[in-house]
Write an enzyme that holds these catalytic residues in place. Structure first.
Site, PDB file in Angstrom:
ATOM      1  N   LYS A  98       0.952  -1.214   0.186  1.00 53.21           N
ATOM      2  CA  LYS A  98       0.163  -0.095   0.128  1.00 53.21           C
ATOM      3  C   LYS A  98       0.791   1.287   0.100  1.00 53.21           C
ATOM      4  O   LYS A  98       0.559   2.170  -0.453  1.00 53.21           O
ATOM      5  CB  LYS A  98      -1.109   0.038   1.100  1.00 53.21           C
ATOM      6  CG  LYS A  98      -2.100  -0.941   1.023  1.00 53.21           C
ATOM      7  CD  LYS A  98      -2.904  -1.148   2.328  1.00 53.21           C
ATOM      8  CE  LYS A  98      -3.841  -2.264   2.145  1.00 53.21           C
ATOM      9  NZ  LYS A  98      -4.382  -2.970   3.384  1.00 53.21           N
ATOM     10  N   ASP A 106     -11.958   2.385   4.074  1.00 62.78           N
ATOM     11  CA  ASP A 106     -12.331   0.763   3.982  1.00 62.78           C
ATOM     12  C   ASP A 106     -13.702   0.289   4.141  1.00 62.78           C
ATOM     13  O   ASP A 106     -14.140  -0.485   3.789  1.00 62.78           O
ATOM     14  CB  ASP A 106     -11.752   0.367   5.353  1.00 62.78           C
ATOM     15  CG  ASP A 106     -10.440  -0.628   5.157  1.00 62.78           C
ATOM     16  OD1 ASP A 106     -10.279  -1.216   3.874  1.00 62.78           O
ATOM     17  OD2 ASP A 106      -9.667  -0.868   6.100  1.00 62.78           O
ATOM     18  N   GLN A 108      -5.121  -1.927   9.552  1.00 65.42           N
ATOM     19  CA  GLN A 108      -5.028  -3.280   9.076  1.00 65.42           C
ATOM     20  C   GLN A 108      -5.647  -4.040   9.664  1.00 65.42           C
ATOM     21  O   GLN A 108      -5.461  -4.449  11.112  1.00 65.42           O
ATOM     22  CB  GLN A 108      -3.342  -3.470   8.498  1.00 65.42           C
ATOM     23  CG  GLN A 108      -3.278  -4.757   7.753  1.00 65.42           C
ATOM     24  CD  GLN A 108      -3.822  -4.794   6.251  1.00 65.42           C
ATOM     25  OE1 GLN A 108      -3.598  -3.661   5.692  1.00 65.42           O
ATOM     26  NE2 GLN A 108      -4.165  -5.987   6.031  1.00 65.42           N
TER      27      GLN A 108
HETATM   28  N1  GUN Z   1      -7.187  -7.281   5.722  1.00 66.01           N
HETATM   29  C1  GUN Z   1      -7.343  -7.971   4.748  1.00 66.01           C
HETATM   30  N2  GUN Z   1      -8.127  -6.933   3.985  1.00 66.01           N
HETATM   31  C2  GUN Z   1      -8.371  -5.970   4.396  1.00 66.01           C
HETATM   32  C3  GUN Z   1      -9.113  -4.858   3.832  1.00 66.01           C
HETATM   33  O1  GUN Z   1      -9.441  -4.617   2.724  1.00 66.01           O
HETATM   34  N3  GUN Z   1      -8.850  -3.476   4.790  1.00 66.01           N
HETATM   35  C4  GUN Z   1      -7.881  -3.783   5.868  1.00 66.01           C
HETATM   36  N4  GUN Z   1      -7.993  -2.567   6.815  1.00 66.01           N
HETATM   37  N5  GUN Z   1      -7.746  -4.877   6.445  1.00 66.01           N
HETATM   38  C5  GUN Z   1      -7.715  -5.926   5.442  1.00 66.01           C
END
Ligand code: GUN
Length: 278
Positions: free
Chosen positions: A52, A119, A96
């Protein structure tokens, strides 16, 4: 034989659109800012967060990564989120998932301001999605919808079967597909007549976390098959769909890797841009 839905190609196109939008924002003196919080050292999460950060750098999004120790308390995490909610240079906040089990993840996600919730995990934004309002949509389901649209897949009136009921994928996916006028069925680990239902799917979306779980006999001829699974087996990434055999009956199918995966991150970037204009 199915044609491949190429997530790398589609996400690269979307990335170009995002770059153009960022240039427009820069002309208005706006630099989109994303804060990413990683608690602990889950290996997969560590890789996702690094990726990211890298993509933000490529696109010109300012990213701040907060790597917190495993021992972080809920209250320490909430304090950081409060500070980021107040920070004007930060437009999006991503915590995360998963966080260590001693942390109240639900409280943490809901502490994120809905305006910075790139998210789409807060109760407010999930609620808006369910009633069909414009909001931040969870990145994986949003990426899947973008893929289906890119591929000109007919959704209205079609039967979409989703295998998996997670808050991150299955549930928001069902709301998105309902908004697109699909008839939606959600199956999960307790569903008894699974094959009977998956066989009816015009669009089959699988996010169950079991390698090669969906076999050829479970898929209707000419169905569109979307595989969200990322299972690491002997160092190899394997989807939830038995790709080699299912591709013989499907009309379109996503590979793993190179299908849904690359879409998720560009949707995060796209949500961050949206947040910077609110
Ligand atoms: N862990 C796995 N997929 C995601 C996601 O789309 N967002 C977040 N914050 N954590 C994740």
């Amino acid at each position: 034989m199915a044609t491949l839905i190429d997530g790398k190609l589609i996400s690269a196109k979307i990335k170009e659109d995002i770059k153009a939008k960022i240039e427009e924002l820069k002309a208005k003196n706006i630099t989109p800012g994303l804060a990413v919080i990683l608690v602990g050292e889950d290996p997969a999460s560590t890789v996702y967060v690094r990726n990211k950060e890298k993509m933000c750098g490529e696109l010109g999004i300012k990213s701040e990564v907060y790597r917190l120790p495993e021992s972080t308390t809920t209250s320490e995490l909430l304090d950081l989120i409060d500070k980021l909610n107040e920070n004007k240079a930060i437009h999006g906040i991503l915590l995360q998932h998963p966080v260590p089990s001693h942390i109240d993840e639900y409280a943490a996600f809901n502490r994120i301001s809905p305006k910075k919730d790139v998210d789409g995990f807060t109760d407010v934004n999930i609620g808006k999605l369910v009633i069909g309002k414009d909001t931040f949509v969870s990145c994986t389901p949003n990426g899947i919808l973008a893929m289906l649209k890119h591929e000109n897949v007919d959704i209205s009136g079609k039967h979409c079967v989703i295998v998996g009921r997670s808050n991150i994928v299955g549930k928001p996916m069902s709301s998105l597909m309902l908004k697109e006028n699909a008839t939606v069925t959600i199956c999960h680990s307790k569903t008894t007549n699974l094959t009977e239902i998956t066989k009816q799917a015009d669009i089959l979306i699988v996010a169950i976390g079991k390698p090669k779980f969906i076999t050829k006999d479970m898929v209707k001829k000419d169905a569109v098959v979307i595989d969200v699974g990322i299972n690491r087996i002997d160092g190899k990434l394997i989807g939830d769909v038995d790709f080699d055999n299912v591709k013989e009956v499907a009309s379109k199918i996503t590979p793993v890797p190179g299908g849904v995966g690359p879409m998720t991150m560009v949707m995060l970037m796209s949500n961050t841009i949206k947040a910077s204009t609110l």
